[in-house]
Design an enzyme around this catalytic site. Sequence first.
Site, PDB file in Angstrom:
ATOM      1  N   GLU A  26       0.918  -1.147  -0.065  1.00 17.53           N
ATOM      2  CA  GLU A  26       0.016   0.000  -0.056  1.00 17.53           C
ATOM      3  C   GLU A  26       0.908   1.218  -0.063  1.00 17.53           C
ATOM      4  OE1 GLU A  26      -2.753   0.127   3.175  1.00 17.53           O
ATOM      5  OE2 GLU A  26      -3.924   1.752   2.752  1.00 17.53           O
ATOM      6  N   ASN A 173     -12.244  -1.448  -0.892  1.00 17.83           N
ATOM      7  CA  ASN A 173     -11.428  -2.148   0.207  1.00 17.83           C
ATOM      8  C   ASN A 173     -12.338  -1.478   1.527  1.00 17.83           C
ATOM      9  OD1 ASN A 173      -9.028  -2.969   1.632  1.00 17.83           O
ATOM     10  ND2 ASN A 173      -9.211  -0.867   2.415  1.00 17.83           N
ATOM     11  N   GLU A 174     -12.488  -2.537   2.352  1.00 18.95           N
ATOM     12  CA  GLU A 174     -13.072  -2.296   3.716  1.00 18.95           C
ATOM     13  C   GLU A 174     -14.219  -1.229   3.666  1.00 18.95           C
ATOM     14  OE1 GLU A 174     -10.047  -1.840   6.867  1.00 18.95           O
ATOM     15  OE2 GLU A 174      -9.318  -3.719   6.478  1.00 18.95           O
ATOM     16  N   TYR A 240      -6.527  -9.589  11.604  1.00 15.37           N
ATOM     17  CA  TYR A 240      -4.914  -9.246  11.825  1.00 15.37           C
ATOM     18  C   TYR A 240      -4.812 -10.002  13.406  1.00 15.37           C
ATOM     19  CZ  TYR A 240      -4.038  -5.904   8.253  1.00 15.37           C
ATOM     20  OH  TYR A 240      -3.919  -4.989   7.069  1.00 15.37           O
ATOM     21  N   GLU A 296      -5.965  -9.502   3.422  1.00 18.84           N
ATOM     22  CA  GLU A 296      -5.032  -8.657   4.435  1.00 18.84           C
ATOM     23  C   GLU A 296      -4.931  -9.678   5.749  1.00 18.84           C
ATOM     24  OE1 GLU A 296      -5.642  -4.498   5.602  1.00 18.84           O
ATOM     25  OE2 GLU A 296      -6.249  -4.053   3.231  1.00 18.84           O
ATOM     26  N   GLN A 345       2.128  -6.315   5.184  1.00 16.38           N
ATOM     27  CA  GLN A 345       2.570  -5.603   3.901  1.00 16.38           C
ATOM     28  C   GLN A 345       4.006  -5.992   3.636  1.00 16.38           C
ATOM     29  OE1 GLN A 345       1.031  -1.777   3.046  1.00 16.38           O
ATOM     30  NE2 GLN A 345      -0.905  -2.129   4.063  1.00 16.38           N
TER      31      GLN A 345
HETATM   32  O1  AHR Z   1      -3.007  -2.781   6.440  1.00 10.73           O
HETATM   33  C1  AHR Z   1      -3.262  -1.476   6.815  1.00 10.73           C
HETATM   34  C2  AHR Z   1      -4.713  -1.266   6.884  1.00 10.73           C
HETATM   35  O2  AHR Z   1      -5.291  -2.096   7.659  1.00 10.73           O
HETATM   36  C3  AHR Z   1      -5.215  -1.123   5.391  1.00 10.73           C
HETATM   37  O3  AHR Z   1      -5.018  -0.019   4.777  1.00 10.73           O
HETATM   38  C4  AHR Z   1      -6.833  -1.393   5.688  1.00 10.73           C
HETATM   39  O4  AHR Z   1      -7.494  -2.039   4.510  1.00 10.73           O
HETATM   40  C5  AHR Z   1      -6.752  -2.136   6.951  1.00 10.73           C
HETATM   41  O5  AHR Z   1      -7.527  -1.787   7.896  1.00 10.73           O
END
Ligand code: AHR
Length: 492
Positions: A26, A173-174, A240, A296, A345
Amino acid sequence: MKNRLVINGDLGSTTVNRNIYGHFSEHLGRCIYEGIWVGEDSPIPNTDGIRNDVLEALKKMGIPVLRWPGGCFADEYHWKDGVGPREKRKKMINTHWGGVVENNHFGTHEFMRLCELLECEPYICGNVGSGTVQEMQEWVEYITFDGTSPMADWRRENGREEPWRLNFFGVGNENWGCGGNMRAEYYADEYRRYQTYVRNYGENRIYKIACGPSTDDYHWTEVLMREAGNMMDGLSLHYYTVPGTWQAKGSSTDFDEKDWFVTMKKTMYMEELVTKHSTIMDKYDPDKRVGLIVDEWGTWYDVEPGTNPGFLYQQNTLRDALVAGINLNIFNNHADRVQMANIAQTINVLQAVILTEGEKMLKTPTYHVFEMYKVHQDATLLPIDLYSEDYNSGDSSIPQISSSASKNKDGLIHISLCNVHHERSAALDIELRGTVASKVTGRILTSDDMRDHNTFQEPEKVQPTTFNGFKLEQDRLFVNLPPRSVVVLAVE
Ligand code: AHR
Protein backbone atom coordinates in the site's frame (compact mmCIF):
# COMPACT_ATOMS: atom_id res chain seq x y z
CA MET A 1 -1.75 -38.20 24.22
CA LYS A 2 1.06 -38.64 21.71
CA ASN A 3 1.45 -36.36 18.71
CA ARG A 4 0.40 -38.22 15.59
CA LEU A 5 0.03 -37.16 11.98
CA VAL A 6 -1.36 -39.24 9.13
CA ILE A 7 -0.48 -38.06 5.62
CA ASN A 8 -2.79 -39.52 2.97
CA GLY A 9 -0.33 -39.67 0.09
CA ASP A 10 -2.77 -41.31 -2.33
CA LEU A 11 -5.67 -38.92 -1.74
CA GLY A 12 -6.20 -35.29 -2.61
CA SER A 13 -7.86 -33.48 -5.49
CA THR A 14 -7.60 -29.80 -4.55
CA THR A 15 -4.81 -27.58 -5.85
CA VAL A 16 -3.13 -25.21 -3.42
CA ASN A 17 -3.52 -22.02 -5.40
CA ARG A 18 -0.12 -20.38 -5.63
CA ASN A 19 -1.84 -17.04 -4.91
CA ILE A 20 -2.28 -18.12 -1.29
CA TYR A 21 1.36 -17.00 -1.08
CA GLY A 22 0.45 -13.48 -2.22
CA HIS A 23 1.48 -10.07 -0.87
CA PHE A 24 0.04 -6.61 -0.35
CA SER A 25 1.76 -3.26 -0.83
CA GLU A 26 0.00 0.00 0.00
CA HIS A 27 0.99 3.64 -0.27
CA LEU A 28 1.69 3.59 3.44
CA GLY A 29 4.83 4.64 5.29
CA ARG A 30 7.94 3.28 3.58
CA CYS A 31 6.36 0.37 1.72
CA ILE A 32 6.16 1.84 -1.79
CA TYR A 33 8.47 4.85 -1.45
CA GLU A 34 11.94 3.68 -0.33
CA GLY A 35 10.86 0.03 0.04
CA ILE A 36 10.10 -0.51 -3.64
CA TRP A 37 10.40 2.76 -5.52
CA VAL A 38 13.58 4.82 -5.28
CA GLY A 39 13.37 6.53 -8.68
CA GLU A 40 15.62 6.17 -11.71
CA ASP A 41 18.17 8.73 -10.45
CA SER A 42 18.73 7.04 -7.09
CA PRO A 43 22.24 5.85 -6.12
CA ILE A 44 20.50 2.67 -4.92
CA PRO A 45 20.81 0.15 -7.80
CA ASN A 46 17.45 -0.01 -9.56
CA THR A 47 15.62 -1.08 -12.70
CA ASP A 48 13.36 1.69 -14.01
CA GLY A 49 13.26 3.17 -10.48
CA ILE A 50 12.54 -0.11 -8.66
CA ARG A 51 15.16 -1.43 -6.21
CA ASN A 52 17.15 -4.37 -7.58
CA ASP A 53 17.83 -5.95 -4.17
CA VAL A 54 14.12 -6.06 -3.40
CA LEU A 55 13.27 -7.44 -6.85
CA GLU A 56 15.79 -10.22 -6.44
CA ALA A 57 14.62 -11.15 -2.94
CA LEU A 58 10.91 -11.19 -3.82
CA LYS A 59 11.55 -13.29 -6.92
CA LYS A 60 13.57 -15.80 -4.92
CA MET A 61 10.74 -16.03 -2.39
CA GLY A 62 8.34 -16.88 -5.25
CA ILE A 63 5.88 -13.98 -5.02
CA PRO A 64 2.86 -14.99 -7.16
CA VAL A 65 0.54 -11.95 -6.84
CA LEU A 66 0.77 -8.42 -5.47
CA ARG A 67 -2.16 -6.27 -4.26
CA TRP A 68 -2.00 -2.48 -4.71
CA PRO A 69 -2.52 0.51 -4.05
CA GLY A 70 -4.35 -0.19 -0.74
CA GLY A 71 -5.87 -0.73 1.75
CA CYS A 72 -7.56 2.37 3.01
CA PHE A 73 -5.46 4.36 0.52
CA ALA A 74 -7.32 2.69 -2.39
CA ASP A 75 -10.61 4.40 -1.61
CA GLU A 76 -8.96 7.81 -1.70
CA TYR A 77 -6.77 7.13 -4.71
CA HIS A 78 -7.57 8.68 -8.05
CA TRP A 79 -5.55 6.77 -10.61
CA LYS A 80 -5.48 9.55 -13.21
CA ASP A 81 -3.28 11.59 -10.84
CA GLY A 82 -0.63 8.86 -11.13
CA VAL A 83 -0.07 8.64 -14.91
CA GLY A 84 1.73 10.89 -17.40
CA PRO A 85 5.03 12.76 -16.92
CA ARG A 86 6.07 12.37 -13.29
CA GLU A 87 7.06 15.98 -12.72
CA LYS A 88 3.55 17.06 -13.71
CA ARG A 89 1.67 14.60 -11.49
CA LYS A 90 -0.65 16.04 -8.88
CA LYS A 91 0.44 15.92 -5.25
CA MET A 92 -2.05 14.77 -2.62
CA ILE A 93 -2.18 14.29 1.12
CA ASN A 94 -2.11 10.73 2.35
CA THR A 95 -4.69 11.41 5.05
CA HIS A 96 -4.86 7.85 6.36
CA TRP A 97 -1.19 7.27 6.76
CA GLY A 98 0.73 10.03 8.50
CA GLY A 99 -0.69 13.00 6.53
CA VAL A 100 2.39 13.02 4.32
CA VAL A 101 2.56 14.33 0.76
CA GLU A 102 2.02 11.69 -1.90
CA ASN A 103 3.67 12.84 -5.13
CA ASN A 104 2.07 10.11 -7.25
CA HIS A 105 5.43 9.15 -8.75
CA PHE A 106 4.52 5.51 -8.34
CA GLY A 107 1.34 4.95 -10.37
CA THR A 108 -0.23 2.46 -12.75
CA HIS A 109 2.72 2.21 -15.19
CA GLU A 110 5.23 1.80 -12.36
CA PHE A 111 3.10 -0.84 -10.60
CA MET A 112 2.54 -2.85 -13.78
CA ARG A 113 6.28 -2.66 -14.52
CA LEU A 114 7.01 -3.91 -11.00
CA CYS A 115 4.74 -6.92 -11.56
CA GLU A 116 6.37 -7.59 -14.94
CA LEU A 117 9.82 -7.58 -13.32
CA LEU A 118 8.60 -9.83 -10.50
CA GLU A 119 6.77 -12.07 -12.97
CA CYS A 120 3.78 -11.95 -10.65
CA GLU A 121 0.07 -11.21 -11.14
CA PRO A 122 -1.08 -7.65 -10.46
CA TYR A 123 -4.12 -7.31 -8.19
CA ILE A 124 -5.52 -3.77 -8.31
CA CYS A 125 -8.01 -2.47 -5.79
CA GLY A 126 -10.41 0.20 -7.14
CA ASN A 127 -11.98 3.18 -5.42
CA VAL A 128 -15.62 2.82 -4.38
CA GLY A 129 -15.55 5.02 -1.26
CA SER A 130 -14.68 8.34 -2.94
CA GLY A 131 -14.43 7.42 -6.62
CA THR A 132 -16.96 7.14 -9.42
CA VAL A 133 -18.18 4.26 -11.51
CA GLN A 134 -16.78 6.04 -14.57
CA GLU A 135 -13.33 6.36 -12.97
CA MET A 136 -13.26 2.66 -12.20
CA GLN A 137 -14.49 1.71 -15.66
CA GLU A 138 -11.85 3.92 -17.29
CA TRP A 139 -9.03 2.46 -15.19
CA VAL A 140 -9.77 -1.03 -16.46
CA GLU A 141 -10.10 0.33 -20.02
CA TYR A 142 -6.78 2.19 -19.69
CA ILE A 143 -4.96 -0.93 -18.55
CA THR A 144 -6.53 -3.64 -20.70
CA PHE A 145 -8.11 -2.24 -23.88
CA ASP A 146 -6.30 -2.98 -27.12
CA GLY A 147 -8.29 -0.90 -29.63
CA THR A 148 -8.86 2.78 -30.16
CA SER A 149 -10.55 4.50 -27.23
CA PRO A 150 -9.90 7.62 -25.14
CA MET A 151 -8.24 5.63 -22.35
CA ALA A 152 -6.25 3.23 -24.55
CA ASP A 153 -5.01 6.18 -26.62
CA TRP A 154 -3.99 8.04 -23.47
CA ARG A 155 -2.05 4.97 -22.29
CA ARG A 156 -0.18 4.97 -25.59
CA GLU A 157 0.58 8.68 -25.26
CA ASN A 158 2.01 7.85 -21.83
CA GLY A 159 4.43 5.40 -23.35
CA ARG A 160 2.73 2.00 -23.26
CA GLU A 161 1.60 0.64 -26.60
CA GLU A 162 0.34 -2.81 -25.65
CA PRO A 163 -2.37 -3.27 -23.05
CA TRP A 164 -1.38 -5.09 -19.90
CA ARG A 165 -3.02 -8.30 -18.74
CA LEU A 166 -4.94 -7.66 -15.53
CA ASN A 167 -6.50 -10.64 -13.86
CA PHE A 168 -7.52 -9.51 -10.36
CA PHE A 169 -9.58 -6.42 -9.55
CA GLY A 170 -11.01 -5.48 -6.14
CA VAL A 171 -14.20 -3.41 -6.04
CA GLY A 172 -13.35 -1.30 -3.00
CA ASN A 173 -11.54 -2.01 0.26
CA GLU A 174 -13.01 -2.24 3.77
CA ASN A 175 -16.15 -0.45 2.63
CA TRP A 176 -17.62 -1.20 6.07
CA GLY A 177 -14.92 1.15 7.48
CA CYS A 178 -12.32 3.40 5.84
CA GLY A 179 -13.83 2.67 2.41
CA GLY A 180 -17.07 4.59 3.07
CA ASN A 181 -18.57 3.28 6.34
CA MET A 182 -21.29 1.44 4.45
CA ARG A 183 -23.78 -1.10 5.71
CA ALA A 184 -23.62 -4.55 4.11
CA GLU A 185 -26.97 -4.01 2.39
CA TYR A 186 -25.86 -0.68 0.89
CA TYR A 187 -22.44 -1.93 -0.22
CA ALA A 188 -24.01 -5.04 -1.81
CA ASP A 189 -26.02 -2.74 -4.11
CA GLU A 190 -23.00 -0.51 -4.78
CA TYR A 191 -20.95 -3.58 -5.57
CA ARG A 192 -23.57 -4.74 -8.08
CA ARG A 193 -23.48 -1.35 -9.78
CA TYR A 194 -19.69 -0.79 -9.87
CA GLN A 195 -18.83 -4.33 -10.99
CA THR A 196 -21.16 -3.98 -14.00
CA TYR A 197 -18.64 -1.61 -15.57
CA VAL A 198 -15.52 -3.59 -14.70
CA ARG A 199 -15.41 -4.99 -18.21
CA ASN A 200 -13.54 -7.73 -20.00
CA TYR A 201 -11.80 -6.15 -22.99
CA GLY A 202 -10.44 -8.43 -25.73
CA GLU A 203 -8.96 -11.58 -24.27
CA ASN A 204 -8.53 -10.11 -20.81
CA ARG A 205 -10.69 -11.76 -18.13
CA ILE A 206 -11.17 -10.05 -14.79
CA TYR A 207 -11.63 -11.97 -11.57
CA LYS A 208 -13.82 -9.57 -9.57
CA ILE A 209 -13.28 -9.42 -5.83
CA ALA A 210 -15.96 -7.91 -3.62
CA CYS A 211 -15.15 -6.32 -0.29
CA GLY A 212 -15.80 -8.95 2.33
CA PRO A 213 -16.10 -8.96 6.09
CA SER A 214 -13.86 -7.86 8.87
CA THR A 215 -13.00 -10.71 11.22
CA ASP A 216 -16.25 -12.30 12.47
CA ASP A 217 -18.82 -10.11 10.71
CA TYR A 218 -20.85 -13.07 9.47
CA HIS A 219 -23.79 -10.83 8.63
CA TRP A 220 -21.65 -9.09 5.98
CA THR A 221 -20.79 -12.41 4.33
CA GLU A 222 -24.41 -13.55 4.41
CA VAL A 223 -25.70 -10.34 2.79
CA LEU A 224 -22.97 -10.13 0.14
CA MET A 225 -23.36 -13.76 -0.88
CA ARG A 226 -27.15 -13.53 -0.91
CA GLU A 227 -27.40 -10.27 -2.84
CA ALA A 228 -24.35 -10.36 -5.11
CA GLY A 229 -22.73 -13.80 -4.89
CA ASN A 230 -23.51 -14.52 -8.54
CA MET A 231 -21.75 -11.32 -9.65
CA MET A 232 -18.40 -11.92 -7.97
CA ASP A 233 -15.50 -14.31 -8.30
CA GLY A 234 -14.02 -13.65 -4.88
CA LEU A 235 -15.00 -12.24 -1.51
CA SER A 236 -12.29 -10.81 0.70
CA LEU A 237 -11.67 -11.36 4.42
CA HIS A 238 -9.46 -9.22 6.66
CA TYR A 239 -8.14 -10.44 9.99
CA TYR A 240 -5.02 -9.27 11.84
CA THR A 241 -3.27 -10.92 14.79
CA VAL A 242 -3.15 -8.20 17.48
CA PRO A 243 -1.69 -9.61 20.71
CA GLY A 244 -3.06 -6.80 22.92
CA THR A 245 -5.89 -4.36 22.25
CA TRP A 246 -6.18 -1.91 19.34
CA GLN A 247 -5.14 0.84 21.80
CA ALA A 248 -2.12 -1.06 23.20
CA LYS A 249 -1.21 -3.77 20.73
CA GLY A 250 2.10 -4.76 22.30
CA SER A 251 5.72 -4.51 21.23
CA SER A 252 7.07 -6.43 18.25
CA THR A 253 10.28 -7.40 20.07
CA ASP A 254 9.77 -6.88 23.80
CA PHE A 255 7.36 -9.64 24.84
CA ASP A 256 7.16 -12.59 27.23
CA GLU A 257 5.87 -16.19 27.15
CA LYS A 258 2.29 -15.08 27.82
CA ASP A 259 2.35 -12.64 24.90
CA TRP A 260 3.81 -15.40 22.73
CA PHE A 261 1.00 -17.79 23.68
CA VAL A 262 -1.72 -15.19 23.10
CA THR A 263 -0.24 -14.39 19.68
CA MET A 264 -0.34 -18.06 18.69
CA LYS A 265 -3.89 -18.46 20.00
CA LYS A 266 -5.17 -15.37 18.22
CA THR A 267 -3.52 -16.54 15.01
CA MET A 268 -5.21 -19.94 15.24
CA TYR A 269 -8.54 -18.10 15.36
CA MET A 270 -8.10 -17.77 11.59
CA GLU A 271 -9.14 -21.44 11.34
CA GLU A 272 -12.54 -20.66 12.86
CA LEU A 273 -13.00 -17.55 10.73
CA VAL A 274 -12.21 -19.29 7.46
CA THR A 275 -14.41 -22.26 8.39
CA LYS A 276 -17.43 -20.18 9.40
CA HIS A 277 -17.27 -17.71 6.50
CA SER A 278 -16.83 -20.67 4.10
CA THR A 279 -19.89 -22.37 5.59
CA ILE A 280 -22.00 -19.29 4.86
CA MET A 281 -20.57 -19.15 1.34
CA ASP A 282 -21.41 -22.85 0.86
CA LYS A 283 -25.08 -22.03 1.39
CA TYR A 284 -25.15 -19.78 -1.68
CA ASP A 285 -22.27 -21.31 -3.62
CA PRO A 286 -22.13 -25.06 -2.88
CA ASP A 287 -19.78 -25.65 -5.82
CA LYS A 288 -17.23 -23.27 -4.30
CA ARG A 289 -16.93 -21.13 -7.42
CA VAL A 290 -16.42 -17.95 -5.39
CA GLY A 291 -13.03 -17.77 -3.69
CA LEU A 292 -12.42 -16.55 -0.16
CA ILE A 293 -9.63 -14.02 -0.64
CA VAL A 294 -7.83 -13.32 2.64
CA ASP A 295 -6.26 -10.18 1.23
CA GLU A 296 -5.07 -8.70 4.53
CA TRP A 297 -3.59 -10.80 7.34
CA GLY A 298 -0.59 -10.75 9.65
CA THR A 299 0.60 -9.32 12.95
CA TRP A 300 -0.09 -5.76 13.99
CA TYR A 301 1.97 -4.38 16.90
CA ASP A 302 2.75 -0.93 18.28
CA VAL A 303 5.11 0.91 15.92
CA GLU A 304 8.84 0.87 16.65
CA PRO A 305 9.69 3.54 19.23
CA GLY A 306 10.59 6.86 17.61
CA THR A 307 8.95 6.10 14.26
CA ASN A 308 5.94 7.84 12.70
CA PRO A 309 2.78 6.25 14.22
CA GLY A 310 1.08 6.55 10.82
CA PHE A 311 3.78 4.49 9.11
CA LEU A 312 3.08 1.16 10.89
CA TYR A 313 6.74 0.15 10.95
CA GLN A 314 7.43 -2.88 13.16
CA GLN A 315 10.22 -5.41 13.64
CA ASN A 316 9.68 -9.08 12.91
CA THR A 317 10.85 -11.90 15.19
CA LEU A 318 10.72 -15.67 15.31
CA ARG A 319 7.19 -15.19 16.71
CA ASP A 320 6.12 -13.71 13.36
CA ALA A 321 7.60 -16.70 11.55
CA LEU A 322 5.31 -18.98 13.55
CA VAL A 323 2.33 -16.72 12.80
CA ALA A 324 3.10 -16.99 9.08
CA GLY A 325 3.57 -20.76 9.27
CA ILE A 326 0.26 -21.31 11.10
CA ASN A 327 -1.74 -19.05 8.77
CA LEU A 328 -0.28 -20.59 5.62
CA ASN A 329 -1.08 -24.08 6.93
CA ILE A 330 -4.68 -22.96 7.55
CA PHE A 331 -5.00 -21.50 4.05
CA ASN A 332 -3.48 -24.63 2.47
CA ASN A 333 -5.89 -26.86 4.37
CA HIS A 334 -8.82 -24.74 3.14
CA ALA A 335 -7.58 -24.54 -0.44
CA ASP A 336 -10.99 -25.66 -1.71
CA ARG A 337 -12.30 -22.21 -0.74
CA VAL A 338 -9.27 -19.98 -0.15
CA GLN A 339 -8.01 -19.01 -3.59
CA MET A 340 -5.76 -16.14 -2.58
CA ALA A 341 -4.23 -14.56 0.53
CA ASN A 342 -2.08 -11.43 0.82
CA ILE A 343 0.06 -10.79 3.87
CA ALA A 344 0.17 -7.16 5.04
CA GLN A 345 2.51 -5.70 3.95
CA THR A 346 5.47 -6.56 1.75
CA ILE A 347 8.11 -4.05 2.90
CA ASN A 348 8.61 -1.87 6.02
CA VAL A 349 4.92 -2.05 7.06
CA LEU A 350 3.27 -4.46 9.57
CA GLN A 351 4.37 -8.10 9.09
CA ALA A 352 6.82 -7.30 6.34
CA VAL A 353 8.98 -9.88 4.58
CA ILE A 354 11.63 -7.25 3.88
CA LEU A 355 12.93 -4.25 5.85
CA THR A 356 15.04 -1.49 4.35
CA GLU A 357 17.15 1.33 5.75
CA GLY A 358 18.52 3.55 3.01
CA GLU A 359 20.52 1.30 0.72
CA LYS A 360 20.46 -1.60 3.20
CA MET A 361 17.93 -4.43 3.01
CA LEU A 362 17.21 -7.47 5.18
CA LYS A 363 14.95 -10.50 5.00
CA THR A 364 12.75 -11.07 8.05
CA PRO A 365 11.94 -14.46 9.61
CA THR A 366 8.54 -14.18 7.86
CA TYR A 367 10.35 -13.97 4.51
CA HIS A 368 12.08 -17.26 5.23
CA VAL A 369 8.78 -19.03 5.97
CA PHE A 370 7.36 -17.90 2.61
CA GLU A 371 10.51 -19.07 0.88
CA MET A 372 10.43 -22.46 2.68
CA TYR A 373 6.69 -22.97 2.02
CA LYS A 374 6.81 -22.03 -1.67
CA VAL A 375 7.04 -25.76 -2.45
CA HIS A 376 3.27 -25.93 -1.79
CA GLN A 377 2.44 -23.47 -4.58
CA ASP A 378 0.18 -25.16 -7.17
CA ALA A 379 0.76 -28.59 -5.58
CA THR A 380 -2.09 -30.98 -4.71
CA LEU A 381 -3.25 -30.66 -1.14
CA LEU A 382 -3.00 -33.94 0.76
CA PRO A 383 -5.66 -34.61 3.39
CA ILE A 384 -4.11 -35.06 6.83
CA ASP A 385 -5.24 -36.20 10.28
CA LEU A 386 -3.37 -34.47 13.08
CA TYR A 387 -3.58 -35.37 16.75
CA SER A 388 -1.62 -32.81 18.71
CA GLU A 389 -0.83 -32.45 22.38
CA ASP A 390 -2.08 -29.29 24.03
CA TYR A 391 -0.02 -26.19 24.70
CA ASN A 392 -1.42 -24.67 27.91
CA SER A 393 -1.15 -21.22 29.42
CA GLY A 394 -3.26 -20.46 32.49
CA ASP A 395 -6.63 -22.04 31.76
CA SER A 396 -6.26 -21.62 28.02
CA SER A 397 -5.02 -24.25 25.60
CA ILE A 398 -4.24 -24.61 21.89
CA PRO A 399 -2.76 -27.44 19.78
CA GLN A 400 1.03 -27.49 19.99
CA ILE A 401 1.48 -28.48 16.34
CA SER A 402 0.14 -27.02 13.11
CA SER A 403 0.61 -28.79 9.79
CA SER A 404 -0.28 -29.09 6.11
CA ALA A 405 0.97 -31.31 3.29
CA SER A 406 0.97 -31.37 -0.49
CA LYS A 407 2.26 -33.43 -3.42
CA ASN A 408 3.88 -31.64 -6.36
CA LYS A 409 3.72 -32.58 -10.02
CA ASP A 410 6.89 -34.70 -9.68
CA GLY A 411 5.31 -36.75 -6.90
CA LEU A 412 7.39 -35.14 -4.14
CA ILE A 413 5.50 -34.74 -0.85
CA HIS A 414 6.12 -31.67 1.32
CA ILE A 415 5.02 -31.50 4.94
CA SER A 416 5.12 -28.17 6.75
CA LEU A 417 5.12 -28.31 10.54
CA CYS A 418 5.06 -25.66 13.24
CA ASN A 419 5.86 -26.42 16.86
CA VAL A 420 4.25 -23.34 18.37
CA HIS A 421 5.37 -24.02 21.97
CA HIS A 422 7.84 -21.43 23.22
CA GLU A 423 9.99 -23.94 25.16
CA ARG A 424 8.81 -27.55 24.75
CA SER A 425 9.94 -29.81 21.92
CA ALA A 426 7.45 -32.15 20.27
CA ALA A 427 7.96 -35.80 19.35
CA LEU A 428 5.78 -36.46 16.31
CA ASP A 429 4.95 -39.85 14.82
CA ILE A 430 4.04 -39.45 11.14
CA GLU A 431 2.34 -42.23 9.18
CA LEU A 432 3.00 -41.90 5.45
CA ARG A 433 0.06 -43.87 4.15
CA GLY A 434 -0.65 -44.38 0.47
CA THR A 435 2.94 -43.73 -0.55
CA VAL A 436 6.34 -45.43 -0.51
CA ALA A 437 9.02 -43.19 0.97
CA SER A 438 12.69 -43.74 0.19
CA LYS A 439 14.32 -40.50 1.27
CA VAL A 440 13.54 -37.50 3.45
CA THR A 441 15.24 -34.12 3.69
CA GLY A 442 14.33 -31.13 5.82
CA ARG A 443 14.81 -27.44 6.56
CA ILE A 444 14.16 -25.64 9.82
CA LEU A 445 13.72 -22.06 10.98
CA THR A 446 14.27 -21.52 14.69
CA SER A 447 16.47 -19.58 17.09
CA ASP A 448 17.74 -19.63 20.68
CA ASP A 449 15.40 -16.92 21.90
CA MET A 450 11.77 -16.36 20.91
CA ARG A 451 12.50 -12.64 20.51
CA ASP A 452 15.34 -13.18 18.04
CA HIS A 453 15.13 -11.13 14.85
CA ASN A 454 17.29 -9.85 12.02
CA THR A 455 18.79 -6.39 12.24
CA PHE A 456 20.87 -4.33 9.83
CA GLN A 457 23.87 -5.12 12.07
CA GLU A 458 23.05 -8.84 12.16
CA PRO A 459 20.85 -9.53 9.10
CA GLU A 460 21.23 -13.32 9.17
CA LYS A 461 20.64 -14.12 12.82
CA VAL A 462 17.40 -15.98 12.03
CA GLN A 463 17.59 -18.00 8.84
CA PRO A 464 16.76 -21.53 7.66
CA THR A 465 19.21 -24.38 8.15
CA THR A 466 19.25 -28.07 7.30
CA PHE A 467 17.06 -30.21 9.56
CA ASN A 468 18.04 -33.79 10.44
CA GLY A 469 15.84 -34.40 13.48
CA PHE A 470 13.90 -37.32 12.00
CA LYS A 471 14.15 -41.07 11.35
CA LEU A 472 12.43 -42.86 8.48
CA GLU A 473 11.33 -46.49 9.12
CA GLN A 474 9.32 -47.79 6.15
CA ASP A 475 6.04 -45.86 6.25
CA ARG A 476 6.78 -44.19 9.61
CA LEU A 477 8.63 -40.94 10.07
CA PHE A 478 9.61 -40.06 13.64
CA VAL A 479 10.28 -36.37 13.98
CA ASN A 480 11.58 -34.37 16.90
CA LEU A 481 10.45 -30.78 16.49
CA PRO A 482 12.47 -28.28 18.52
CA PRO A 483 10.49 -25.65 20.43
CA ARG A 484 9.34 -22.53 18.48
CA SER A 485 10.25 -23.96 15.09
CA VAL A 486 8.97 -24.07 11.53
CA VAL A 487 10.03 -27.20 9.61
CA VAL A 488 9.46 -28.26 6.01
CA LEU A 489 10.14 -31.89 5.09
CA ALA A 490 10.48 -33.21 1.55
CA VAL A 491 9.59 -36.89 1.15
CA GLU A 492 10.70 -38.72 -2.00
O1 AHR B 1 -2.86 -2.75 6.24
C1 AHR B 1 -3.14 -1.57 6.91
C2 AHR B 1 -4.62 -1.22 6.83
O2 AHR B 1 -5.37 -2.17 7.51
C3 AHR B 1 -5.23 -1.20 5.46
O3 AHR B 1 -5.03 0.00 4.80
C4 AHR B 1 -6.69 -1.39 5.74
O4 AHR B 1 -7.36 -2.02 4.67
C5 AHR B 1 -6.69 -2.20 7.02
O5 AHR B 1 -7.53 -1.66 7.96
